[in-house]
Design a protein around this motif. Structure first.
Motif, PDB file in Angstrom:
ATOM      1  N   GLU A 235       8.784   5.258   2.055  1.00  0.00           N
ATOM      2  CA  GLU A 235       9.460   6.043   1.015  1.00  0.00           C
ATOM      3  C   GLU A 235      10.924   6.185   1.409  1.00  0.00           C
ATOM      4  O   GLU A 235      11.246   6.194   2.600  1.00  0.00           O
ATOM      5  CB  GLU A 235       8.817   7.438   1.033  1.00  0.00           C
ATOM      6  CG  GLU A 235       8.686   8.112  -0.309  1.00  0.00           C
ATOM      7  CD  GLU A 235       7.902   9.408  -0.136  1.00  0.00           C
ATOM      8  OE1 GLU A 235       6.686   9.392  -0.401  1.00  0.00           O
ATOM      9  OE2 GLU A 235       8.505  10.403   0.310  1.00  0.00           O
TER      10      GLU A 235
ATOM     11  N   ALA B  77       5.794   7.523   4.978  1.00  0.00           N
ATOM     12  CA  ALA B  77       5.281   8.666   4.233  1.00  0.00           C
ATOM     13  C   ALA B  77       3.760   8.695   4.221  1.00  0.00           C
ATOM     14  O   ALA B  77       3.161   9.730   3.985  1.00  0.00           O
ATOM     15  CB  ALA B  77       5.799   8.615   2.795  1.00  0.00           C
ATOM     16  N   ASN B  78       3.152   7.531   4.462  1.00  0.00           N
ATOM     17  CA  ASN B  78       1.707   7.421   4.278  1.00  0.00           C
ATOM     18  C   ASN B  78       1.160   6.470   5.348  1.00  0.00           C
ATOM     19  O   ASN B  78       0.655   5.386   5.037  1.00  0.00           O
ATOM     20  CB  ASN B  78       1.489   6.880   2.848  1.00  0.00           C
ATOM     21  CG  ASN B  78       0.054   6.931   2.426  1.00  0.00           C
ATOM     22  OD1 ASN B  78      -0.791   7.538   3.097  1.00  0.00           O
ATOM     23  ND2 ASN B  78      -0.241   6.269   1.321  1.00  0.00           N
TER      24      ASN B  78
ATOM     25  N   THR C 103       0.814  -1.225   0.000  1.00  0.00           N
ATOM     26  CA  THR C 103       0.000   0.000   0.000  1.00  0.00           C
ATOM     27  C   THR C 103       0.850   1.280   0.000  1.00  0.00           C
ATOM     28  O   THR C 103       0.354   2.364   0.302  1.00  0.00           O
ATOM     29  CB  THR C 103      -0.976   0.015   1.203  1.00  0.00           C
ATOM     30  OG1 THR C 103      -0.213  -0.184   2.396  1.00  0.00           O
ATOM     31  CG2 THR C 103      -2.020  -1.076   1.094  1.00  0.00           C
ATOM     32  N   LYS C 104       2.127   1.141  -0.338  1.00  0.00           N
ATOM     33  CA  LYS C 104       3.022   2.303  -0.519  1.00  0.00           C
ATOM     34  C   LYS C 104       3.061   3.232   0.708  1.00  0.00           C
ATOM     35  O   LYS C 104       2.927   4.458   0.592  1.00  0.00           O
ATOM     36  CB  LYS C 104       2.628   3.103  -1.781  1.00  0.00           C
ATOM     37  CG  LYS C 104       2.638   2.265  -3.056  1.00  0.00           C
ATOM     38  CD  LYS C 104       4.054   1.942  -3.507  1.00  0.00           C
ATOM     39  CE  LYS C 104       4.119   0.860  -4.571  1.00  0.00           C
ATOM     40  NZ  LYS C 104       4.991  -0.266  -4.263  1.00  0.00           N
ATOM     41  N   VAL C 105       3.280   2.627   1.844  1.00  0.00           N
ATOM     42  CA  VAL C 105       3.366   3.381   3.097  1.00  0.00           C
ATOM     43  C   VAL C 105       4.740   4.044   3.236  1.00  0.00           C
ATOM     44  O   VAL C 105       4.875   5.109   3.811  1.00  0.00           O
ATOM     45  CB  VAL C 105       3.119   2.429   4.297  1.00  0.00           C
ATOM     46  CG1 VAL C 105       3.396   3.118   5.623  1.00  0.00           C
ATOM     47  CG2 VAL C 105       1.702   1.880   4.241  1.00  0.00           C
TER      48      VAL C 105
ATOM     49  N   ASP D  47      -1.333   6.177   7.313  1.00  0.00           N
ATOM     50  CA  ASP D  47      -2.729   5.728   7.369  1.00  0.00           C
ATOM     51  C   ASP D  47      -3.011   4.524   6.481  1.00  0.00           C
ATOM     52  O   ASP D  47      -3.959   3.784   6.705  1.00  0.00           O
ATOM     53  CB  ASP D  47      -3.662   6.881   6.931  1.00  0.00           C
ATOM     54  CG  ASP D  47      -3.769   7.929   8.016  1.00  0.00           C
ATOM     55  OD1 ASP D  47      -3.265   7.670   9.128  1.00  0.00           O
ATOM     56  OD2 ASP D  47      -4.343   8.996   7.741  1.00  0.00           O
ATOM     57  N   ALA D  48      -2.179   4.333   5.449  1.00  0.00           N
ATOM     58  CA  ALA D  48      -2.449   3.259   4.491  1.00  0.00           C
ATOM     59  C   ALA D  48      -1.973   1.882   4.972  1.00  0.00           C
ATOM     60  O   ALA D  48      -2.234   0.870   4.322  1.00  0.00           O
ATOM     61  CB  ALA D  48      -1.799   3.591   3.155  1.00  0.00           C
TER      62      ALA D  48
END
Ligand SMILES: Cc1ncc(C[n+]2csc(CCOP(=O)(O)OP(=O)(O)O)c2C)c(N)n1
Ligand code: SF4
Ligand code: SF4
Ligand code: SF4
Lengths: 64, 271
Positions: A30, A39-40, A26-28, A42-43
């Motif tokens: 970076e 970076a993310n 989920t590209k959390v 919540d995902a």
């Protein structure tokens, strides 16, 4: 969406290989220069993939 | 709470010495989880290695550990197991150490079916000394000693172990991190010689030379070449071209060496 886990990065151990960044579904994560960062937040779905594949013991997934 | 690896690691030993992205760290984490899942006690567990980057592993692990001569992990481990059969004995090391320089010790430990678990990290190269080709460097690939391509055919290490007589043989990859601990744990529980081959990555001396642009590219390759044995049964030879079977490849029951040896002693002493 709310985070299913809190990701702890141990910066002193991270060698910047970016395995965790690439395979997080989920590209959390970076890359920030040569160290990973969240970076993310919540995902995060708490799948543990980043922790399992980090060769450097630099990520901990604390399930919420 | 996140999984606590550090309870199994000697204090102050992290960060470890391996290069960025080297799969040996992923394997060490799998080994720690496997020993934990099997409930192994530190005082009853011995971890033995030879020489190489992979063989540095016991230095980090807070168990009884032995860092021995190049290629001789299986030989020293045999000594430990014979003297203390009640101990759980685990070998770990690279393809160069275990199957090239130590190939002779490796095959004979398999033949004896002595009760130990061998985690063989196959990164296709001698990493520590700068990337000389090993007996598992694929044909045509580049190493510091095969700058025009390796002319030799390479060993399939799992097949070698099966042929030599190991009674539990499994294979996975550093990409398949959540399978590493499961297979090692199964190997630990198996009575007899258990070989777990982990296809691994050495970005520094193998990846760079063989045109992998990054660690991630090497991980993707490991993901792509792996086919679970169960899925392979339904695939055609064309579909299996260039693939490597993973999972439990072989399992059989055969008398274990320490037990056979103890029986001989009992018989002779009783006579
Ligand atoms: C008797 C002897 N020969 C050669 C060496 C040099 N040497 C040290 S490590 C190594 C290769 C190890 O390769 P491998 O087992 O594949 O592990 P890796 O470093 O790739 O993890 C060699 C040849 C040595 N230490 N001792
Ligand atoms: S636990 Fe899964 S979703 Fe969360 S950061 Fe790690 S890989 Fe991404
Ligand atoms: S996998 Fe580990 S060492 Fe590599 S970038 Fe992520 S946290 Fe850092
Ligand atoms: S040289 Fe290769 S095997 Fe050795 S630590 Fe570096 S990446 Fe790993």
């Amino acid at each position: 969406m709310s985070a299913k886990a809190e990701i702890e990065i141990i910066e002193a151990y991270c060698k910047g290989c970016s395995i965790c960044v690439e395979f997080c579904p989920t590209k959390v994560l970076e890359m920030d220069a040569f160290v990973v960062k969240v970076a993310n937040a919540d995902a995060c779905i708490a799948c543990n993939q980043c922790e399992l594949r980090c060769p450097d013991f630099a990520i901990k997934v604390h399930k919420l | 709470m996140a999984y606590d690896y550090e309870k199994s690691i000697r204090p102050g030993k992290l960060p470890h010495i391996w290069c960025p992205g080297c799969g040996h760290g992923i394997v060490m984490k799998g080994l720690i989880r496997a020993m934990d899942a099997c409930g192994l006690e530190k005082k009853n567990t011995a971890i033995v290695s030879g020489i190489g980057c992979a063989s540095r592993m016991p230095g980090y692990l807070d168990f009884n550990t032995l860092h021995t001569a190049h290629g001789r992990a299986a030989a020293f481990a045999t000594g430990i197991k014979m003297a203390k059969p009640e101990m759980t004995v685990i070998c770990c090391g690279g393809d160069g150490d275990g199957a090239a320089i130590g190939g002779n010790h490796f095959i004979h430990a398999c033949r004896r079916n002595i009760d130990m678990t061998y985690v063989l990290m196959n990164n296709y190269i001698y990493g520590m000394t700068g990337g000389q080709f090993s007996s598992s460097t694929p044909t045509g690939h580049l190493a510091s000693t095969t700058p025009y391509g390796n002319p030799d055919p390479c060993f399939d290490l799992a097949k070698l172990a099966i042929g030599a007589g190991a009674t539990f043989v499994a294979r996975t990859t550093a990409f398949h991190a959540n399978q590493i601990d499961k297979l090692i744990a199964e190997g630990i529980k198996h009575k007899g010689m258990a070989i777990i081959e982990v296809l691994d990555d050495c970005p520094t001396t193998y990846g760079r030379r063989n045109k992998f642009r990054s660690v991630v590219d090497m991980m993707k390759r490991l993901k792509e070449i792996a086919v679970p044995v169960t899925a392979a049964a339904k695939m055609t030879p064309e579909q299996l071209e260039g693939k490597t079977l993973t999972g439990v490849l072989h399992k059989e029951d055969r008398p274990e060496y320490c037990e056979s040896y103890a029986k001989i002693i009992a018989r002779v002493q009783g006579a």
